[in-house]
Design a protein around this motif. Sequence first.
Motif, PDB file in Angstrom:
ATOM      1  N   VAL A 101     -37.132   1.953  40.098  1.00 22.76           N
ATOM      2  CA  VAL A 101     -36.752   3.343  40.360  1.00 22.76           C
ATOM      3  C   VAL A 101     -35.873   3.885  39.236  1.00 22.76           C
ATOM      4  O   VAL A 101     -36.099   4.989  38.719  1.00 22.76           O
ATOM      5  N   GLN A 102     -34.892   3.102  38.811  1.00 24.26           N
ATOM      6  CA  GLN A 102     -33.936   3.614  37.835  1.00 24.26           C
ATOM      7  C   GLN A 102     -34.511   3.692  36.429  1.00 24.26           C
ATOM      8  O   GLN A 102     -34.214   4.635  35.692  1.00 24.26           O
ATOM      9  N   LYS A 105     -36.563   6.871  36.142  1.00 25.50           N
ATOM     10  CA  LYS A 105     -35.746   8.084  36.032  1.00 25.50           C
ATOM     11  C   LYS A 105     -35.099   8.200  34.657  1.00 25.50           C
ATOM     12  O   LYS A 105     -34.974   9.299  34.103  1.00 25.50           O
ATOM     13  N   GLN A 108     -37.645   9.402  32.215  1.00 28.19           N
ATOM     14  CA  GLN A 108     -37.923  10.825  32.408  1.00 28.19           C
ATOM     15  C   GLN A 108     -36.795  11.698  31.860  1.00 28.19           C
ATOM     16  O   GLN A 108     -37.011  12.870  31.546  1.00 28.19           O
ATOM     17  N   SER A 109     -35.597  11.139  31.754  1.00 31.50           N
ATOM     18  CA  SER A 109     -34.430  11.897  31.283  1.00 31.50           C
ATOM     19  C   SER A 109     -33.732  11.111  30.176  1.00 31.50           C
ATOM     20  O   SER A 109     -32.694  10.492  30.390  1.00 31.50           O
ATOM     21  N   LEU A 115     -27.346   5.748  34.442  1.00 36.13           N
ATOM     22  CA  LEU A 115     -27.889   6.197  35.726  1.00 36.13           C
ATOM     23  C   LEU A 115     -27.379   5.240  36.792  1.00 36.13           C
ATOM     24  O   LEU A 115     -27.574   4.032  36.677  1.00 36.13           O
ATOM     25  N   GLN A 204     -25.421  10.129  35.325  1.00 38.68           N
ATOM     26  CA  GLN A 204     -26.223  10.782  36.360  1.00 38.68           C
ATOM     27  C   GLN A 204     -26.261   9.897  37.601  1.00 38.68           C
ATOM     28  O   GLN A 204     -26.507   8.695  37.513  1.00 38.68           O
ATOM     29  N   ASP A 206     -27.965   9.098  41.307  1.00 38.26           N
ATOM     30  CA  ASP A 206     -29.187   9.267  42.077  1.00 38.26           C
ATOM     31  C   ASP A 206     -29.102   8.379  43.311  1.00 38.26           C
ATOM     32  O   ASP A 206     -28.929   7.165  43.195  1.00 38.26           O
ATOM     33  N   THR A 208     -31.282   7.550  45.626  1.00 39.76           N
ATOM     34  CA  THR A 208     -32.517   6.991  46.175  1.00 39.76           C
ATOM     35  C   THR A 208     -32.249   5.645  46.857  1.00 39.76           C
ATOM     36  O   THR A 208     -31.776   4.706  46.213  1.00 39.76           O
TER      37      THR A 208
END
Length: 319
Positions: A101-102, A105, A108-109, A115, A204, A206, A208
């Motif tokens: 998951v991380q 992300k 994508q960024s 993160l 950042q 997140d 999730t």
Amino acid sequence: MSLISIIIPCYNYGWLLAETLESVVRQSYRAWECIVIDDGSGDNTKQVAEEFASRDSRIKYAYQANAGMSAARNNGLRQAKGDYVQFLDADDLLTPHKLEVQIAKLQQSPEVDILYGDMRYFRHGQPDVLARDFDMGDSDWMVPMHGSGIPIIESLIKNNKLPINAALTSRKLIEQVGGFDESLRSMEDWEFWLRCALAGATFQYDATPEAWVLVRLHPSSTSNNRRRMSTSERRMREQIVAKLENIGAHNAIKINAEAIQMLTTVDAVYHTREGHLLTGLREFMQLASSTGKYKYYLSSALYWLRHRAAKAVTKSAAD
């Protein structure tokens, strides 16, 4: 696929290491290496790590004479080859999709350096009973941080909102800011995050659930040593004063100064009460000098000296 280096420092946690390594092996993201740094353990840490390494070539074991958590993590960083780094304590667990998951992300960024996700505590032997806070309650103490610069610095200087296991961190950032401060025996992760923020890193958050990290509560966990943590926090805050002044972070300086004053007061009372009189009196004088409240802090010192004397008399009478 980007390689993730998972660094696990371990000191006499062989009895828990197998469960931690199982959580690594179960990761749905497969492009990882795991480096176990044995920090001078006297238990079965080596046997557990080498047994896993014999079954999975992505797991590596290295031994060092006991030098503390910071030195062990730095040792792991020197051996790591990954584009991203996952720090993991030897008694904690990754949820199965944490890395997948991380890393998605982060890719994508690409502007994000750190993160981090949420975490849950669990008591040893009860892995299915999860809670948001150290007291196994529902207090949500993690505050989301997004961005970089002064707002992040001010948020982090209040308290550590970022458990070391929760983050996936860019290797480039780590190379920029350096590793962990080996003079600190706790709070080294907090000091590291502050240096990252001071260097302009982008954070950042997140939440999730699939990217949670699970933190184990047990009698020998580092988090239980409140006294050592308080001492390290004070030292860390004193070390960072000049860096805050250099960037003109006025509100952060104020927050930090108030925290140092509170921690120094706690230390002064503790040292005086426990019979470390010169240290305690020196700290009371430091407080008086830095605040100008000479009468208040000298009265406090006198109060705790009397408390210490009364305690000694009571003990002598009991003996």
